[in-house]
Design a protein around this motif. Sequence first.
Motif, mmCIF file in Angstrom:
data_model
loop_
_atom_site.group_PDB
_atom_site.id
_atom_site.type_symbol
_atom_site.label_atom_id
_atom_site.label_comp_id
_atom_site.label_asym_id
_atom_site.label_seq_id
_atom_site.Cartn_x
_atom_site.Cartn_y
_atom_site.Cartn_z
ATOM 1 N N GLU A 17 -3.064 1.886 5.528
ATOM 2 C CA GLU A 17 -2.586 3.159 4.990
ATOM 3 C C GLU A 17 -1.077 3.126 4.806
ATOM 4 O O GLU A 17 -0.378 2.506 5.587
ATOM 5 N N HIS A 19 1.690 6.178 4.295
ATOM 6 C CA HIS A 19 2.079 7.583 4.138
ATOM 7 C C HIS A 19 3.466 7.536 3.526
ATOM 8 O O HIS A 19 4.447 7.276 4.210
ATOM 9 N N SER A 76 -5.109 0.932 -0.545
ATOM 10 C CA SER A 76 -5.632 0.580 0.767
ATOM 11 C C SER A 76 -7.140 0.742 0.811
ATOM 12 O O SER A 76 -7.705 1.519 0.050
#
Length: 142
Positions: A17, A19, A76
């Motif tokens: 991931e 962010h 991802s």
Amino acid sequence: DNVLPSNSVLATVRFNELHHTGGWSKACLVMKESLEAGSRGVSICVTGNHGVILQRRHNINGWTSLAGQQRGVGPSPIWLRLGKNRNVFTAFTSQDGTNWQQFLQSGNVMMGNGNVLVGLAVSSGTGDGRKAEAIFNHFTIE
């Protein structure tokens, strides 16, 4: 301590991931000659909106240049692999960690001290102090 002899190194990581704070936020698998800012090195990165990139710095305190870009990959999860054999770096991507596709090869990045540092890095890509976060696992060095 991730300092290895510089002749041949293969590093692999599963990126899960990112962010991110912008399209050029990135999570990277990195090989550098030292921990000093501006040291020579190569990295394969997953970006927020621009796929996977390979970037390199040939000269100490020189520009980091984009060696190549693979759009439509990631973000991802994706596996990243970076190999070094002498001064040639080869980047790979995989969806499953078993079947690898060569992404790009970048030669002639000379590492001066005989060792290479291998690690992970995250950048917001914004330059304004905002932070990005990434989740990696299955990090190996051979």
